[in-house]
Design an enzyme around this catalytic site. Structure first.
Site, mmCIF file in Angstrom:
data_model
loop_
_atom_site.group_PDB
_atom_site.id
_atom_site.type_symbol
_atom_site.label_atom_id
_atom_site.label_comp_id
_atom_site.label_asym_id
_atom_site.label_seq_id
_atom_site.Cartn_x
_atom_site.Cartn_y
_atom_site.Cartn_z
ATOM 1 C CD GLU A 28 17.427 -14.070 -5.023
ATOM 2 O OE1 GLU A 28 16.664 -14.092 -4.030
ATOM 3 O OE2 GLU A 28 17.238 -12.692 -5.785
ATOM 4 C CB CYS B 215 -0.968 0.052 1.085
ATOM 5 S SG CYS B 215 -2.235 -1.100 1.131
ATOM 6 C CD1 TRP C 44 0.218 -6.250 -3.064
ATOM 7 C CD2 TRP C 44 -0.264 -6.759 -0.958
ATOM 8 N NE1 TRP C 44 0.500 -7.629 -2.826
ATOM 9 C CE2 TRP C 44 0.218 -8.039 -1.558
ATOM 10 C CE3 TRP C 44 -0.689 -6.825 0.363
ATOM 11 C CZ2 TRP C 44 0.332 -9.140 -0.799
ATOM 12 C CZ3 TRP C 44 -0.538 -8.203 1.014
ATOM 13 C CH2 TRP C 44 -0.013 -9.212 0.370
ATOM 14 C CD GLU D 214 10.587 -11.530 -6.955
ATOM 15 O OE1 GLU D 214 9.665 -11.099 -6.178
ATOM 16 O OE2 GLU D 214 11.834 -11.580 -7.019
ATOM 17 C CE LYS E 259 11.988 -3.172 -3.931
ATOM 18 N NZ LYS E 259 12.767 -4.421 -4.236
ATOM 19 N NE ARG F 279 4.759 1.735 0.330
ATOM 20 C CZ ARG F 279 5.566 1.421 1.219
ATOM 21 N NH1 ARG F 279 6.873 1.648 1.081
ATOM 22 N NH2 ARG F 279 5.262 0.900 2.516
ATOM 23 C CG HIS G 248 19.516 -37.480 -1.031
ATOM 24 N ND1 HIS G 248 19.834 -38.582 -0.698
ATOM 25 C CD2 HIS G 248 20.369 -36.584 -1.225
ATOM 26 C CE1 HIS G 248 21.066 -38.613 -0.698
ATOM 27 N NE2 HIS G 248 21.543 -37.448 -0.937
ATOM 28 C CE LYS H 294 14.689 -11.442 -7.681
ATOM 29 N NZ LYS H 294 15.068 -11.369 -6.401
ATOM 30 C CG ASN I 295 0.813 0.543 4.529
ATOM 31 O OD1 ASN I 295 0.251 -0.610 4.636
ATOM 32 N ND2 ASN I 295 1.774 1.031 4.358
ATOM 33 N N GLY I 296 -1.731 -0.754 6.646
ATOM 34 C CA GLY I 296 -1.544 -1.514 7.916
ATOM 35 C C GLY I 296 -2.663 -2.468 8.237
HETATM 36 C C1 F6R Z 1 12.268 -10.954 -4.048
HETATM 37 C C2 F6R Z 1 11.991 -9.870 -2.964
HETATM 38 C C3 F6R Z 1 11.626 -9.943 -1.688
HETATM 39 C C4 F6R Z 1 12.017 -9.347 -0.603
HETATM 40 C C5 F6R Z 1 11.575 -9.481 0.853
HETATM 41 C C6 F6R Z 1 12.346 -8.650 1.669
HETATM 42 O O1 F6R Z 1 12.917 -10.391 -5.134
HETATM 43 O O2 F6R Z 1 12.256 -8.623 -3.275
HETATM 44 O O3 F6R Z 1 11.464 -11.291 -1.379
HETATM 45 O O4 F6R Z 1 13.649 -9.588 -0.747
HETATM 46 O O5 F6R Z 1 10.077 -9.241 0.719
HETATM 47 O O6 F6R Z 1 12.339 -7.266 1.712
HETATM 48 P P1 F6R Z 1 13.265 -6.382 2.392
HETATM 49 O O7 F6R Z 1 14.570 -6.365 1.830
HETATM 50 O O8 F6R Z 1 12.621 -5.021 1.811
HETATM 51 O O9 F6R Z 1 12.880 -6.631 3.780
#
Ligand code: F6R
Length: 602
Positions: free
Chosen positions: A480, A2, A73, A487, A597, A28, A503, A484, A99-100
């Site tokens: 990781e 949000c 969001w 997502e 984000k 966001r 395994h 990537k 937000n929250g």
């Molecule tokens: C994946 C991604 C998320 C963030 C996670 C933590 O590409 O961006 O997995 O890494 O939400 O976010 P931060 O680093 O802001 O605490």
């Protein structure tokens, strides 16, 4: 999670200002959007589902100096126009963005309904304007009513409210970010006597970077009231004034823009030509102090979420291999279950790009209540995590706006490597390695290399599954890589420790299944090649990301030999590949579905 944007000041086009600001916050949340503005003594609201980027700011042409806007969001209630913010009171005089999560919203809603309030949405937020409306029956003061309402809400929140009969913008914060941008007037918009042209109230700094770099931070448990000429900060509970300093932040508008790139994700991947070197640019004395703190701690714990958690896992290998030091790693959301092992002499290292992630903040609070010290490795300037930690190290990546984290990860890895080398008494060696690695990344990210990865992405983009393997620090990078690819492209991707495949997971390999092997010239290189051959023998199509070609590979993506910094260079072609997988499947990599984000809810 949000985005909030508010404006109050001397400009007469506040509706347009907040729509433009909100576009900077779309990363966001992008389920729906809404704007409320005050003109001619009444509050107007416009909201809809869809993306704020599709909205024309010129359509908000009412003359007004006070407006608030929100990009959502969804948490409580589906993605509908009615559930979009702002929400209003019964008399439509009060508008609120939030937000929250209001944890006690069912109780509050029941009480308010019994008092005659009617609700039109399924959101927890909607109770807030009604609570304020109810409070205004006993106090005519809008700010006092917002304060009283906030005291009744349980949970983390950032709230911004306006009222048709008040010339004030009122905002409050408890756990979710809110930052004030202060703009001094010198241009077309007349400043007040105070010299202030206006205030921007937003969830994040990049939202108003095109307007000002002067900020004031609202802390948890605080609220602010502004008439556009001045601003007053106070404690929500006591009402006592909380004086604030104005801080000039380092980020520039240019850093926050995508420039000639089609997407922020690609721009931020390319930023790594310089951002790794910026992460390395730390104060030696501070790094040595932190290394000493780890050496002397009775238990060091590393936590983060998602990509940041993978940086922690890689650091476990760095500390073991380079410095023979043991640390404990957990996803931040699981950390509280380990509180028995925390002592005042323990050290918690938290990693977060945004510095606002709810699970990380909770882990910090668990550690603090045991008296342990907290070190934060963060990117966002002035974030809650940076300010609540005992020490904070900035990775200096610059604003990261694409939902998928890229340059923040390599910055986090670089800082962890520096600390590991410092722990081993070889800080300068570590610095030299990282600066050489940074130069190698600069060479690597050339147009031919990018084109090669684009072609590879197009070749495998119709596949159902992609598997990624790695050993040592390449194992967290395999995990990781899966994040990537999942997502942004929505292809099923999974990462494994190379030795684990036989395994169980090897049963999933079919003729032509893309299998990516992340390899370095290290003590596990031979084992990693053997793992790749095991996959090839079952029909896997092997893509080797490695400094050296091997017969095991069907495709070889060359990376420089970076020794202990191999994790940093190996993840970069994966980031580019994930980006082009998304693009070739027609997905917008900057706005993956269901994600936002900065995850500020648990
Ligand atoms: C994946 C991604 C998320 C963030 C996670 C933590 O590409 O961006 O997995 O890494 O939400 O976010 P931060 O680093 O802001 O605490």
């Amino acid at each position: 999670m949000c985005g909030i944007f508010g404006y109050i000041g001397s400009r007469k086009d506040a509706g347009k200002v907040v729509v433009e600001g909100l576009k900077n916050l779309e990363y966001r949340g992008y389920d729906s959007w809404g704007v409320a503005w005050k003109s001619n003594g009444s509050v107007s609201v416009r909201k809809d589902i869809g993306k704020i980027s599709d909205v024309r700011s010129e359509d908000f042409s009412d003359e007004c100096s006070l407006a608030i806007a929100h990009t959502r969001w969804a948490t409580h209630g589906g993605v509908t126009k009615l559930n979009a913010h702002p929400h209003t009171s019964c008399d439509k005089q009060i508008a609120v963005i939030h937000n929250g999560i209001v944890e006690n919203y069912e109780d509050l809603r029941r009480d308010l309904a019994a008092k005659g309030h009617t609700f039109v949405s399924q959101t927890d937020t909607e109770i807030i304007p009604h609570l304020i409306e109810e409070e205004m029956k006993t106090t005519k003061d809008f700010a006092a009513a917002v304060r009283a309402a906030c005291l009744k809400i349980h949970g983390r929140f950032a709230v911004v409210a306006i009222h048709a009969a008040s010339a004030m913008l009122v905002a409050a914060r408890n756990g979710s970010p809110l930052i004030v941008g202060v703009k001094r007037g010198k241009g077309e918009h007349a400043p007040a006597l105070s010299g202030v042209e206006g205030y921007f109230i937003a969830s994040d700094i990049p939202a108003f970077l095109d307007q000002t770099r002067t900020v004031q931070y609202l802390d948890d448990g605080e609220m602010l009231v502004s008439d556009g000429k001045s601003i007053f900060f106070s404690d929500i509970r006591t009402g006592e004034e909380r004086p604030k300093r104005e801080i000039e932040i380092q980020w520039t508008q240019q850093q926050a823009e995508k420039g000639a790139f089609e997407h922020y994700m690609l721009k931020e991947i390319m930023d790594q030509k310089e951002s790794v070197a910026r992460a390395v640019n730390q104060d030696d004395a501070q790094i040595m102090t932190l290394a000493k703190a780890i050496r002397e701690a009775q238990g060091t714990f590393l936590v983060g979420c998602g990509t940041a958690a993978k940086a922690c896992l890689a650091a476990e290998y760095f500390f073991s291999v380079i410095a023979e030091t043991h640390v404990n790693v957990a996803p931040a959301s699981e950390f509280k279950l380990f509180h028995h092992f925390l002592k005042p002499e323990s050290l918690l290292i938290v990693v977060s790009q945004s510095g606002e992630t709810a699970d990380v903040l909770e882990a910090m609070r668990v550690a603090k209540s045991a008296g342990s010290k907290v070190l934060a490795i963060v990117n966002n300037e002035g974030s809650t995590i940076a300010r609540e930690a005992d020490y904070a190290l900035r990775i200096n990546a610059g604003p990261e706006r694409a939902v998928a984290s890229t340059k923040a990860l390599t910055g986090q890895l670089a800082v962890f490597l520096l600390i590991a080398y410092a722990l081993a008494g070889k800080l300068q060696e570590g610095k030299t390695l990282l600066l050489e690695t940074s130069a190698a990344i600069n060479d690597l990210l050339n147009p031919r290399y990018i084109e090669r990865l684009k072609t590879l992405a197009e070749k495998i983009s119709a596949k159902r599954d992609i598997f990624i393997i790695g050993k040592s620090w390449n194992y967290p990078m395999a995990l990781e890589s899966a994040i990537k690819i999942q997502e942004v492209s929505y292809i099923h991707a999974e990462g494994f420790a190379g030795g684990e495949l036989k395994h169980g997971p090897i049963a999933l390999i079919e003729e032509g299944t893309p299998c990516i092997a992340l390899i370095g010239k290290d003590e596990v290189e031979g084992d990693s090649i053997s793992n790749a051959i095991e996959l090839k023998s079952r029909g896997g199509y092997i893509i080797g990301i490695s400094p050296e070609r091997s017969d095991a590979f069907d495709e070889w993506i060359r990376v420089p030999d970076a020794t202990a910094a191999q994790a940093i260079v190996n993840i970069i072609p994966i980031q580019v590949l994930a980006y082009f997988l998304a693009v070739s499947r027609g997905k917008n990599p900057d706005m993956p579905r269901n994600l936002a984000k900065s995850v500020t809810v648990k």
